[in-house]
Design an enzyme around this catalytic site. Structure first.
Site, mmCIF file in Angstrom:
data_model
loop_
_atom_site.group_PDB
_atom_site.id
_atom_site.type_symbol
_atom_site.label_atom_id
_atom_site.label_comp_id
_atom_site.label_asym_id
_atom_site.label_seq_id
_atom_site.Cartn_x
_atom_site.Cartn_y
_atom_site.Cartn_z
ATOM 1 N N GLY A 56 41.440 9.561 74.559
ATOM 2 C CA GLY A 56 40.176 9.903 75.382
ATOM 3 C C GLY A 56 39.454 11.286 75.087
ATOM 4 N N GLU A 80 38.147 2.019 62.467
ATOM 5 C CA GLU A 80 39.200 2.347 61.638
ATOM 6 C C GLU A 80 39.601 1.440 60.744
ATOM 7 O OE1 GLU A 80 42.726 3.894 63.824
ATOM 8 O OE2 GLU A 80 44.004 3.857 62.080
ATOM 9 N N ARG A 82 45.437 18.235 60.967
ATOM 10 C CA ARG A 82 46.740 17.748 61.343
ATOM 11 C C ARG A 82 47.630 17.646 60.103
ATOM 12 N NH1 ARG A 82 44.259 12.411 64.649
ATOM 13 N NH2 ARG A 82 44.171 13.598 66.611
HETATM 14 C C1 LIG Z 1 47.903 6.925 70.718
HETATM 15 C C2 LIG Z 1 46.652 7.013 70.011
HETATM 16 C C3 LIG Z 1 45.752 8.135 70.493
HETATM 17 C C4 LIG Z 1 44.546 8.325 69.961
HETATM 18 N N1 LIG Z 1 43.706 9.461 70.389
HETATM 19 C C5 LIG Z 1 42.594 9.523 70.031
HETATM 20 C C6 LIG Z 1 41.652 10.546 70.564
HETATM 21 O O1 LIG Z 1 41.959 10.855 71.649
HETATM 22 N N2 LIG Z 1 40.434 10.587 70.201
HETATM 23 C C7 LIG Z 1 40.116 9.989 68.992
HETATM 24 O O2 LIG Z 1 39.109 10.463 68.283
HETATM 25 N N3 LIG Z 1 40.961 8.983 68.385
HETATM 26 C C8 LIG Z 1 42.103 8.826 68.881
HETATM 27 N N4 LIG Z 1 42.880 7.982 68.326
HETATM 28 C C9 LIG Z 1 42.518 7.153 67.081
HETATM 29 C C10 LIG Z 1 41.415 6.026 67.697
HETATM 30 O O3 LIG Z 1 41.994 5.695 69.093
HETATM 31 C C11 LIG Z 1 41.533 4.771 66.611
HETATM 32 O O4 LIG Z 1 40.986 5.301 65.549
HETATM 33 C C12 LIG Z 1 40.453 3.832 67.405
HETATM 34 O O5 LIG Z 1 40.855 3.628 68.450
HETATM 35 C C13 LIG Z 1 40.086 2.629 66.516
HETATM 36 O O6 LIG Z 1 39.424 1.679 66.934
HETATM 37 P P1 LIG Z 1 38.873 0.425 66.362
HETATM 38 O O7 LIG Z 1 37.814 -0.101 67.363
HETATM 39 O O8 LIG Z 1 38.518 0.733 65.095
HETATM 40 O O9 LIG Z 1 40.288 -0.312 66.688
HETATM 41 P P2 LIG Z 1 41.036 -0.773 67.680
HETATM 42 O O10 LIG Z 1 40.935 -0.108 68.903
HETATM 43 O O11 LIG Z 1 42.635 -0.736 67.221
HETATM 44 O O12 LIG Z 1 40.591 -2.327 67.886
HETATM 45 C C14 LIG Z 1 40.948 -3.047 67.161
HETATM 46 C C15 LIG Z 1 41.275 -4.440 67.775
HETATM 47 O O13 LIG Z 1 41.094 -5.442 66.760
HETATM 48 C C16 LIG Z 1 42.263 -6.517 67.292
HETATM 49 N N5 LIG Z 1 42.475 -7.301 66.030
HETATM 50 C C17 LIG Z 1 43.194 -6.814 64.952
HETATM 51 N N6 LIG Z 1 43.126 -7.777 63.870
HETATM 52 C C18 LIG Z 1 42.599 -9.158 64.478
HETATM 53 C C19 LIG Z 1 42.495 -10.355 64.100
HETATM 54 N N7 LIG Z 1 43.092 -10.987 63.039
HETATM 55 N N8 LIG Z 1 42.026 -11.296 64.992
HETATM 56 C C20 LIG Z 1 41.403 -10.620 66.136
HETATM 57 N N9 LIG Z 1 41.431 -9.366 66.525
HETATM 58 C C21 LIG Z 1 42.186 -8.666 65.860
HETATM 59 C C22 LIG Z 1 43.405 -5.651 67.553
HETATM 60 O O14 LIG Z 1 44.277 -6.285 68.220
HETATM 61 C C23 LIG Z 1 42.645 -4.472 68.283
HETATM 62 O O15 LIG Z 1 42.367 -4.727 69.884
HETATM 63 C C24 LIG Z 1 44.117 7.749 68.888
HETATM 64 C C25 LIG Z 1 44.894 6.729 68.285
HETATM 65 C C26 LIG Z 1 46.018 6.364 69.085
HETATM 66 C C27 LIG Z 1 47.129 5.364 68.617
#
Ligand SMILES: Cc1cc2nc3c(=O)[nH]c(=O)nc-3n(C[C@H](O)[C@H](O)[C@H](O)COP(=O)(O)OP(=O)(O)OC[C@H]3O[C@@H](n4cnc5c(N)ncnc54)[C@H](O)[C@@H]3O)c2cc1C
Length: 506
Positions: free
Chosen positions: A88, A473, A333
């Site tokens: 968060g 990501e 990091r």
């Molecule tokens: C524990 C943790 C703590 C973190 N803390 C921070 C923080 O405090 N601040 C910060 O800036 N960043 C933080 N990060 C990094 C950040 O959270 C991630 O980079 C970010 O959440 C990625 O968001 P996203 O929307 O790209 O992907 P995600 O949030 O991973 O969402 C991608 C979604 O796509 C779905 N998906 C994948 N493949 C498929 C498919 N084939 N079909 C349908 N659905 C699919 C997945 O199940 C997932 O729900 C943290 C990461 C982690 C793991």
């Protein structure tokens, strides 16, 4: 403070368009096909894959821009991906809280910090685009109902305090309100729906996807595959691949299943690989980040990560073999993770270093009680007790504490050049709170290449692939060698919003 209107509306949307180490086998190979002659099972307007920050922000923005039929497809039974379990922590330059705390910051300063951590290979245009729109993204979360602590944090590699954190110290404090907002706006959300491949038109444009219904992660797949047409296009927001041990080991063989991982199990990367199959350009796949704030005493992100992120600025990290500091506790990091991995005993075995904090300062963080309660952190009344517990040589440790406290007093860290602003008046004194540190696989800097319109470039034609956008990501190259903490949330959200705006303008 008025946490609720960060933009004064004037900036809103203006200027857009300028541009525990679970071993998981490689995902079943998906195959994209020509859409020619395909029988469509369903038609939607905006099709988003993935329900993290990027997907949710894209859905809200598409609706705000006039889309009437927006769908999010998520393969897991629950929504939110890594975003929901994250810390968060949200970085943005030029916020009202910075004004209140007297912090001078700008887009340029934030970009400069990220370029330094990116070690020469980050994408400056994308970093600037994200920094310019970060406050808009923060505002989107506030409008949806997110709440933040009334203080800023200064995370490693950031030259100033610019990081907000949700009051629940978790990304769910953002994803839940955004999901709620999506539903309020009429966005259709589908879980257990797995993207399996693209359907491609005559000119190479993405016209739809193949989606498996009733998907159960990690089980044999009984669900039916349907062909869904997307009239405006597809936004891929499928996140990183840190949980896919085969894929991450193909980039870096040291990242075996033995290495802990902070990610949600669904971070397996098949969406990214399917875009490569279509022609997208892979960038920086081997740059996989480990979190230096993690603990070997608990699974995943646990309680310690957020605890130590908060406490690093006014704590001392000590090598147990020498009793001495071994790094700048708020370096970026990669610098810290590499330094921790070098902490070894005489035989070369891992010897997780310790982070020593005065209990009076550490206890301001809500996780401190839990860290002690669950035995992943310890409280000591004297330095003798602490040294004995961790088998640290006492005399050098005592000398190091005295030396470090001199740096607190003068504001000048002669050992490692740490920025001591946030350590002011915070001397290392008994009683102490101590946690052990050991890096865990955390974030994928690599992914598909996108431009500042969130378009995906085709390596064969050199042009953007029509109908395809990517955000979050799953994209690569933005941060270079090492992403700074709290910079993924703004990136995912800004690029999700960007993808939606581009699509609605196309
Ligand atoms: C524990 C943790 C703590 C973190 N803390 C921070 C923080 O405090 N601040 C910060 O800036 N960043 C933080 N990060 C990094 C950040 O959270 C991630 O980079 C970010 O959440 C990625 O968001 P996203 O929307 O790209 O992907 P995600 O949030 O991973 O969402 C991608 C979604 O796509 C779905 N998906 C994948 N493949 C498929 C498919 N084939 N079909 C349908 N659905 C699919 C997945 O199940 C997932 O729900 C943290 C990461 C982690 C793991």
């Amino acid at each position: 403070m008025s946490n609720k209107d960060l933009l004064g509306r004037r900036n809103f949307i203006k200027g857009f368009g300028a541009a525990a180490g679970v071993a998981i086998a490689a995902p079943a190979l998906a195959v994209s096909e020509k859409a020619d002659g395909v029988k469509w099972d369903k038609e939607v307007e905006v099709l988003i894959i993935g329900s993290g920050f990027a997907g949710l922000a894209a859905a809200i923005e598409a609706t705000r821009k006039g889309a009437k039929d927006v769908h999010i497809f998520e393969k897991m039974s629950y929504f939110g991906g890594n975003s929901a379990i994250n810390g968060g922590l949200f970085a943005a330059p030029g916020t009202p809280m910075q004004k209140e705390e007297g912090v001078k910051d700008s887009v340029e300063t934030m970009v400069a910090d990220q370029l330094a951590s990116g070690r020469g290979i980050a994408d400056e245009a994308l970093l600037r685009h994200v920094a310019e729109h970060a406050v808009e993204a923060l505002q989107m979360t506030l409008d949806a109902g997110s709440e933040y602590h009334p203080y800023l944090q200064q995370l490693g590699g950031h030259s100033v305090a610019r990081t907000y954190q949700t009051t629940v110290s978790c990304g769910a404090g953002i994803t839940q309100p955004l999901l709620h907002e999506c539903r309020k706006l009429g966005v259709h959300t589908h879980n257990r729906a797995k993207f399996e491949g693209f359907l491609v038109g005559d000119k190479g444009e993405v016209v739809g996807v193949k989606m498996r219904d009733n998907y159960h992660f990690g089980e044999d797949q009984p669900g039916k595959v349907t062909n869904i047409r997307a009239t405006r296009g597809v936004i891929m927001a499928t996140g990183g691949f840190a949980q896919n041990v085969d894929l991450r080991m193909a980039q870096d063989p040291t990242l075996t299943s033995e290495v802990g991982c902070t990610n949600a199990p669904g971070a397996t990367g098949e969406g990214m690989y399917e875009m490569f199959r279509l022609g997208a350009i892979p960038v920086h796949l081997a740059h996989i980040q480990s979190g230096p704030w993690a603990s070997p005493d608990e699974g995943g992100f646990g309680y310690v990560s957020n605890y130590s992120i908060y406490n690093f600025p006014h704590s001392m990290a000590v090598n147990r073999l020498t009793g001495k500091r071994f790094m700048n506790e708020i370096a970026d990091r990669k610098t810290r993770a590499d330094a921790e991995l070098n902490c070894r005993d005489e035989k070369g075995n891992a010897l997780p270093p310790i982070l020593i904090t005065s209990y009076k300062d550490s206890k301001k963080h809500p996780n401190t009680k839990k860290v002690i309660k669950y035995n992943v952190g310890w409280k000591f009344d004297s330095v003798e007790e602490l040294a004995k517990h961790f088998d640290v040589p006492l005399a050098p440790l005592k000398a190091q504490i005295t030396e470090y406290n001199e740096y607190v007093k003068t504001g000048n860290d002669k050992q490692f050049g740490k920025n001591m602003t946030k350590a002011k008046d915070k001397y290392i004194e008994a009683p102490f709170t101590v946690v052990r540190l050991w890096p865990k696989v955390h974030y994928c800097q690599g992914g598909v290449q996108v431009n500042t319109n969130a378009e995906v470039k085709d390596s064969f034609t050199g042009k953007s692939i029509p109908g395809l956008y990517a955000a979050g990501e799953v994209c690569g190259g933005i941060h270079g060698v090492s992403r700074l903490g709290s910079c993924s949330i703004p990136e995912c959200m800004v690029m999700g919003m960007t993808a939606a705006r581009s699509m609605m303008k196309a």
